[in-house]
Motif scaffolding. Structure first.
Motif, short mmCIF file in Angstrom:
data_model
loop_
_atom_site.label_atom_id
_atom_site.label_comp_id
_atom_site.label_asym_id
_atom_site.label_seq_id
_atom_site.Cartn_x
_atom_site.Cartn_y
_atom_site.Cartn_z
N ASP A 118 0.82 -1.20 0.00
CA ASP A 118 0.00 0.00 0.00
C ASP A 118 0.86 1.26 0.00
O ASP A 118 0.54 2.25 -0.65
N THR A 119 1.99 1.19 0.71
CA THR A 119 2.85 2.36 0.84
C THR A 119 3.58 2.69 -0.45
O THR A 119 3.75 3.87 -0.79
N LEU A 124 5.52 1.66 -7.48
CA LEU A 124 5.92 0.35 -7.99
C LEU A 124 4.76 -0.51 -8.48
O LEU A 124 4.99 -1.54 -9.14
N GLY A 125 3.53 -0.12 -8.16
CA GLY A 125 2.37 -0.88 -8.64
C GLY A 125 2.43 -2.33 -8.20
O GLY A 125 2.68 -2.63 -7.03
N ASP A 126 2.22 -3.25 -9.15
CA ASP A 126 2.25 -4.68 -8.85
C ASP A 126 3.50 -5.34 -9.43
O ASP A 126 3.49 -6.53 -9.77
N ASP A 223 13.08 11.69 -7.37
CA ASP A 223 12.14 12.38 -6.49
C ASP A 223 11.04 11.43 -6.00
O ASP A 223 10.61 11.50 -4.84
N ALA A 224 10.60 10.54 -6.89
CA ALA A 224 9.52 9.61 -6.53
C ALA A 224 9.98 8.61 -5.47
O ALA A 224 9.24 8.32 -4.53
N THR A 225 11.20 8.10 -5.60
CA THR A 225 11.69 7.13 -4.60
C THR A 225 11.90 7.81 -3.25
O THR A 225 11.60 7.23 -2.20
N GLU A 226 12.40 9.04 -3.28
CA GLU A 226 12.62 9.76 -2.02
C GLU A 226 11.30 10.06 -1.31
O GLU A 226 11.16 9.85 -0.11
N ALA A 227 10.32 10.55 -2.06
CA ALA A 227 9.03 10.87 -1.47
C ALA A 227 8.31 9.62 -0.98
O ALA A 227 7.58 9.67 0.03
N THR A 228 8.52 8.50 -1.66
CA THR A 228 7.89 7.25 -1.24
C THR A 228 8.44 6.79 0.11
O THR A 228 7.68 6.33 0.98
N VAL A 229 9.75 6.92 0.32
CA VAL A 229 10.35 6.50 1.59
C VAL A 229 9.84 7.33 2.76
O VAL A 229 9.69 6.82 3.87
N VAL A 230 9.54 8.60 2.52
CA VAL A 230 9.02 9.46 3.59
C VAL A 230 7.75 8.86 4.18
O VAL A 230 7.47 9.00 5.37
N ARG A 231 6.97 8.14 3.37
CA ARG A 231 5.75 7.51 3.86
C ARG A 231 6.03 6.51 4.98
O ARG A 231 5.22 6.34 5.89
N TRP A 239 0.06 10.72 5.95
CA TRP A 239 0.44 10.84 4.54
C TRP A 239 -0.75 10.61 3.61
O TRP A 239 -0.80 11.18 2.51
N LYS A 240 -1.73 9.82 4.05
CA LYS A 240 -2.91 9.64 3.21
C LYS A 240 -3.75 10.92 3.17
O LYS A 240 -4.34 11.25 2.13
#
Length: 529
Positions: A118-119, A124-126, A223-231, A239-240
């Motif tokens: 979910d995070t 990364l989708g499926d 940027d996407a990987t960095e922002a994803t880790v913040v979750r 975050w939701k």
């Protein structure tokens, strides 16, 4: 002269003393509480907030070192308790016995899990990194067959040879000739991005070439990987809510994923068009493209239908993460360590020289191209790369979730639904695993009688272990050795003085400020003779 105090003045003075005593008493209580809790649990547990204040403070420094110190004082396993309103409750471990249990012995009981999926689903989708069960097994089986095919191996070595000699070395030569400091991490990311696109999608984005053209996808992906880790360090409800309101890091994530999707969709459209043309061309039919994207496009899903563009997009993004970031950041840390340990660099150079002198009818060939069998024999270089990965693994932490109640070999009880974090970065800094010199860069620890000796995947987990052992491990070593040997043979890489080098909080261990270096050209005739 003595001035008598009025009753009101005396009362006011007394009140101030009482307030001061109360504040002092409160501070003493908080300090006692803090150290008591730290002794019992590793970190203080505050009412309502749990251990969140300590985590928030750690985020301003090197969080991976913070986790390492914490685990070293907790015998390798620690339970993090976040606020009651959050999902920040997990068991963190760096114990090889526990890793073997969750990665191999009881593998089915420890999938990635709902929380992880979910995070990271927006990015990364499926795809294979995020999938579990049948979805994961189908992708892995398909990729495994392709990775071990002779045709695919030739494709990987040929594309790497082309990229290093036609693009990487000319870019480095231009920087050396003009005495320009370059960001080596950025250069290596361009190299591995082009390489993974060529072997996984049959597309050459031309990211690495003279002039270093701007590639919007690369910035969007980082940027996407960095922002994803913040979750992962933010309560889920927060975050939701940020995602719903489209603010802060969630806004940046949404914008960056749009750039990632545009690139993936363009690759898929191009490949579909090419495959359609190939079907009408008898010669093209005989050649049969062997990249991963084409293989998945020719397969059917469980319902007998072609995979959707969304699923193909997920395939693209996951293999870019696997092939672009991991090798490039590993090489960046490797060259930073070499600058700090010149004797290791000299030993690598000596190994290269020795192999070159074994060539029949040896002569200086320009450009010098290392043969696959020579790369395979560079055992000290592989030891140095492994040592760099031990200290700075490309994926510093990974995540599992407990399906049914279980007990780890170290006695830790893990309940159903518990999140388990295995700290790969911390493992390289545990005296109980690697000895008192665990924080030292010593390639010799990987050698026995001059031969490279691999370690257990549950002690050295840079490539994961068990059924999820990295499919591209052999190619990753070949790629890193070929690139490293080609650079070291031609250049002495010197890190710019006072350049700050710290890890960035992301899915992979980027250097936060890149790796600024000067390249000093070697006299190749002196190297050999």
């Amino acid at each position: 002269m003595i001035i008598p105090l009025s009753f009101s003045s005396f009362f006011f003075f007394l009140q101030h003393i009482q307030v001061a005593e109360f504040i002092l008493s409160l501070l003493v209580f908080l300090l006692i509480y803090y150290f008591r809790q730290k002794q019992l649990h590793g970190l203080p547990i505050w009412p309502l907030l749990g251990m969140l204040p300590s985590l928030a403070f750690a985020l301003h420094g090197n969080i991976y070192d913070w986790i390492s110190d914490l685990l070293s004082h907790q015998n390798g396993t620690f339970t993090f308790k976040g606020p009651s309103f959050s999902n920040l409750f997990c068991v963190v471990t760096a114990d090889p016995r526990n890793l073997e249990h969750l990665l191999k012995t009881n593998f089915p009981n420890f999938p990635k899990g709902h929380y992880f999926r979910d995070t990271v689903r927006d990015l990364l989708g499926d795809g294979i990194f995020n999938a579990d069960h049948d979805t994961w097994q189908r992708q892995r089986k398909t990729a495994s067959i392709e990775f071990h095919s002779t045709k695919f191996r030739h494709l990987t070595t040929d594309s790497l040879l082309q990229l290093v000699h036609a693009r990487l070395l000319p870019v480095l030569q231009n920087a050396a000739n003009n005495s320009i400091a370059i960001d080596l991490q950025a250069i290596l990311l361009r190299l591995t991005f082009d390489n993974v696109c060529m072997i996984a999608f049959g597309v050459d984005p031309g990211c690495l070439q003279l002039g270093l053209p701007n590639i919007p996808f690369a910035k969007a992906f980082e940027d996407a990987t960095e922002a994803t880790v913040v979750r992962f360090v933010t309560p889920t409800c927060i975050w939701k809510a940020m995602r719903f309101l489209n603010i802060g890091t969630e806004k940046r994530l949404k914008e960056s994923i749009k750039g990632v999707d545009e690139f993936a969709e363009q690759v898929i459209r191009t490949r579909k068009k090419q495959l359609s043309q190939d079907d009408d061309d008898d010669d093209a039919k005989k050649k049969q493209r062997s990249d991963l994207l084409t293989i998945f496009m020719r397969l059917k899903d469980v319902n007998g239908k072609p995979f959707s563009d969304k699923f193909l997009r997920d395939i693209c993004v996951n293999f870019i993460l696997a092939g672009r970031d991991t090798s490039s950041v590993a090489l960046s840390w490797f060259f930073w360590l070499l600058d700090k340990h010149p004797l290791v660099q000299n030993k690598i150079l000596a190994e290269i020289t020795k192999l070159l002198k074994q060539r029949q009818h040896f002569e200086i060939i320009t450009p010098l191209v290392f043969k696959p069998e020579e790369i395979k024999k560079m055992e000290y270089l592989q030891a140095a790369l492994s040592e760099a990965l031990r200290l700075y693994p490309s994926v510093p932490v990974d995540h599992k979730e407990v399906v049914e109640d279980d007990i780890f070999p170290d006695g830790t009880v893990v309940k159903k639904g518990t999140k388990v974090i295995y700290a790969i970065y911390a493992m390289g800094r545990m005296e109980g695993i690697w000895g008192k010199d665990c924080k030292e860069f010593k390639p010799e620890r990987w050698l026995k009688d001059g031969r490279y000796m691999s370690e257990s995947a549950y002690k050295f987990t840079a490539f994961n272990g068990g059924p999820r052992l990295c499919l591209g491990k052999d190619f990753a070593y070949y790629q890193m050795k070929f690139v490293a040997a080609s650079i070291i043979y031609h250049y002495n890489v010197k890190v710019v003085k006072d350049h700050p080098v710290v890890p960035k909080l992301a899915l992979t261990m980027y250097m936060k400020h890149g790796l600024k270096v000067h390249l000093l050209k070697r006299d190749e005739s002196k190297i050999i003779y």
